[in-house]
Design a protein around this motif. Sequence first.
Motif, PDB file in Angstrom:
ATOM      1  N   VAL A  40     -27.516   7.056 -10.384  1.00 26.94           N
ATOM      2  CA  VAL A  40     -26.326   6.126 -10.842  1.00 26.94           C
ATOM      3  C   VAL A  40     -24.985   6.310 -10.143  1.00 26.94           C
ATOM      4  CG1 VAL A  40     -25.416   4.749 -12.706  1.00 26.94           C
ATOM      5  CG2 VAL A  40     -27.753   5.511 -12.857  1.00 26.94           C
ATOM      6  N   ALA A  41     -24.490   5.192  -9.804  1.00 29.86           N
ATOM      7  CA  ALA A  41     -23.022   5.371  -9.674  1.00 29.86           C
ATOM      8  C   ALA A  41     -22.174   4.311 -10.316  1.00 29.86           C
ATOM      9  CB  ALA A  41     -22.679   4.771  -8.121  1.00 29.86           C
ATOM     10  N   VAL A 107     -25.908   0.569  -9.789  1.00 28.26           N
ATOM     11  CA  VAL A 107     -24.606   0.628 -10.026  1.00 28.26           C
ATOM     12  C   VAL A 107     -24.183   0.232 -11.433  1.00 28.26           C
ATOM     13  CG1 VAL A 107     -22.390  -0.006  -9.159  1.00 28.26           C
ATOM     14  CG2 VAL A 107     -23.932   0.543  -7.378  1.00 28.26           C
ATOM     15  N   TYR A 108     -23.663   0.915 -12.070  1.00 23.31           N
ATOM     16  CA  TYR A 108     -23.311   0.345 -13.403  1.00 23.31           C
ATOM     17  C   TYR A 108     -21.846  -0.096 -13.349  1.00 23.31           C
ATOM     18  CZ  TYR A 108     -22.876   0.492 -18.621  1.00 23.31           C
ATOM     19  OH  TYR A 108     -22.839   0.207 -19.803  1.00 23.31           O
ATOM     20  N   LYS A 128     -28.804  -2.532  -4.357  1.00 27.89           N
ATOM     21  CA  LYS A 128     -29.115  -1.404  -5.683  1.00 27.89           C
ATOM     22  C   LYS A 128     -29.184  -2.305  -6.787  1.00 27.89           C
ATOM     23  CE  LYS A 128     -27.982   1.551  -2.587  1.00 27.89           C
ATOM     24  NZ  LYS A 128     -29.105   2.518  -1.972  1.00 27.89           N
ATOM     25  N   HIS A 129     -29.857  -1.740  -7.847  1.00 27.41           N
ATOM     26  CA  HIS A 129     -30.173  -2.334  -8.989  1.00 27.41           C
ATOM     27  C   HIS A 129     -28.700  -2.426  -9.832  1.00 27.41           C
ATOM     28  CE1 HIS A 129     -34.387  -2.046  -8.717  1.00 27.41           C
ATOM     29  NE2 HIS A 129     -34.526  -0.763  -8.494  1.00 27.41           N
ATOM     30  N   ALA A 130     -28.451  -3.109 -10.717  1.00 24.89           N
ATOM     31  CA  ALA A 130     -27.109  -3.579 -11.616  1.00 24.89           C
ATOM     32  C   ALA A 130     -27.123  -3.399 -12.696  1.00 24.89           C
ATOM     33  CB  ALA A 130     -26.711  -4.973 -10.695  1.00 24.89           C
ATOM     34  N   ILE A 131     -26.374  -2.380 -13.292  1.00 20.00           N
ATOM     35  CA  ILE A 131     -26.040  -2.474 -14.867  1.00 20.00           C
ATOM     36  C   ILE A 131     -24.576  -2.939 -15.046  1.00 20.00           C
ATOM     37  CG2 ILE A 131     -26.154  -1.159 -16.845  1.00 20.00           C
ATOM     38  CD1 ILE A 131     -27.885   0.872 -15.408  1.00 20.00           C
ATOM     39  N   CYS A 132     -24.526  -3.850 -15.810  1.00 23.65           N
ATOM     40  CA  CYS A 132     -23.112  -4.387 -16.132  1.00 23.65           C
ATOM     41  C   CYS A 132     -22.741  -4.540 -17.633  1.00 23.65           C
ATOM     42  CB  CYS A 132     -23.285  -6.095 -15.768  1.00 23.65           C
ATOM     43  SG  CYS A 132     -21.493  -6.910 -15.929  1.00 23.65           S
ATOM     44  N   GLU A 133     -21.563  -4.116 -17.794  1.00 20.46           N
ATOM     45  CA  GLU A 133     -21.030  -4.127 -19.097  1.00 20.46           C
ATOM     46  C   GLU A 133     -21.058  -5.296 -19.792  1.00 20.46           C
ATOM     47  OE1 GLU A 133     -19.909  -2.832 -22.153  1.00 20.46           O
ATOM     48  OE2 GLU A 133     -21.379  -1.274 -21.157  1.00 20.46           O
ATOM     49  N   LYS A 134     -21.082  -5.632 -20.942  1.00 19.82           N
ATOM     50  CA  LYS A 134     -20.923  -6.887 -21.557  1.00 19.82           C
ATOM     51  C   LYS A 134     -19.550  -7.068 -21.869  1.00 19.82           C
ATOM     52  CE  LYS A 134     -21.694  -4.470 -25.807  1.00 19.82           C
ATOM     53  NZ  LYS A 134     -21.328  -3.365 -25.154  1.00 19.82           N
ATOM     54  N   LEU A 157     -31.248  -6.625 -12.988  1.00 17.36           N
ATOM     55  CA  LEU A 157     -29.872  -6.667 -13.670  1.00 17.36           C
ATOM     56  C   LEU A 157     -29.994  -6.714 -14.937  1.00 17.36           C
ATOM     57  CD1 LEU A 157     -26.957  -7.602 -13.746  1.00 17.36           C
ATOM     58  CD2 LEU A 157     -27.559  -9.691 -13.749  1.00 17.36           C
ATOM     59  N   LEU A 158     -29.703  -5.257 -15.394  1.00 15.75           N
ATOM     60  CA  LEU A 158     -29.342  -5.010 -16.913  1.00 15.75           C
ATOM     61  C   LEU A 158     -27.953  -5.242 -17.557  1.00 15.75           C
ATOM     62  CD1 LEU A 158     -31.983  -1.899 -17.054  1.00 15.75           C
ATOM     63  CD2 LEU A 158     -32.587  -4.416 -17.004  1.00 15.75           C
TER      64      LEU A 158
END
Length: 368
Positions: A40-41, A107-108, A128-134, A157-158
Amino acid sequence: MQTRRDFLQKLGASAAGLPLLPYLSEQAGAAPYDGPVLRVAIMGLGGYGTRVAEAMQACKMAKLVGVVSGTPAKIEAWKTKYGIPDKNCYSYENFDKIKDNPDIDAVYVITPNGLHREHVIRTAKAGKHAICEKPMAVNAKEGQEMVDACKKAGVKLLVGYRMHFEPHTVEIIRMRKAGEFGKIQFFQGLSGFKIGDPTQWRLNKKLAGGGSMMDIGVYSINGSRYMVGEDPIWVTAQETKTDPVKFKEGVDETITFQLGFPSGVTASCLSTYAFNYLDRFYLVGEKGFAELNPSTGYGPIRGRTHKGELNQPVVTHQTLQMDSMAGIILQGKEAPVPVDGEEGVKDLKIIDAIYEAARSGKKVEIRL
């Protein structure tokens, strides 16, 4: 200056002396993890990015390997602290080159709300898979564009719904599904704190997308859904503003809102930047009740039901979240409560409806 993260950190300060239980299955006696690791980046090296980075040091299935920042000094500090190689460090200008880096899987995105759409779509286009803050975006339209971009790119996308993995929360959801509360009748969600520095981005409409609702209020919105076990179909809302200088046009200070659910359950919730000591969920059914207080702080979460105190494991939320998300991305596992982009869009549709109800003074129908 006080932000939501400062407030939640204070709520969790008493957890400092408690044992770290980052990966529950291993603590339960399972063999040490020996499988694929999500590399993760982190994009956005502010307060919460730092918290996630620290928590990831205890992860088994996820590893911090890269950074994205507009501040060279922060990149240098993180390189030294976390052993991140030069080739995995990016600015916002050259970030798109990450597509050529096979050593980063995801990437977070932990940047201000108003930048989430751009950053997640760029992440998706880079493969790249994406994790995004809420909250995932500043409105449902932007959120759907993010979901569509990730689907088109074939990446996941999470959304950073850490409470969807928290043991006390998950236990109440289990009890509700098992019928231990009987027919659910009512939910109350209180989320708020007194915000400080008036120059911070959370009080900037362009960057935040709103005010307290886009920061702390999303917890009560999302919590009402996983506690009740349904999605709302209507909302009424009222906005109060006592300091129009600090809370400018489009930046809400306090909103109370009421949600109606298909089964007849109602929810009464509050989101505020005006006062402290608000972090409580309360669920009532025909056979019993459940309370979380604190309900969303960084830890420890405390809960009780009509059967007594809950004594679930105390965990570092972000450690458990990132290990669990690695399982979702790498192994196709499912979260106790969904954490995908579609879940994020649902919350954004509710937020859009809350703002419309507060503006119009009318009941607004919600279609999720």
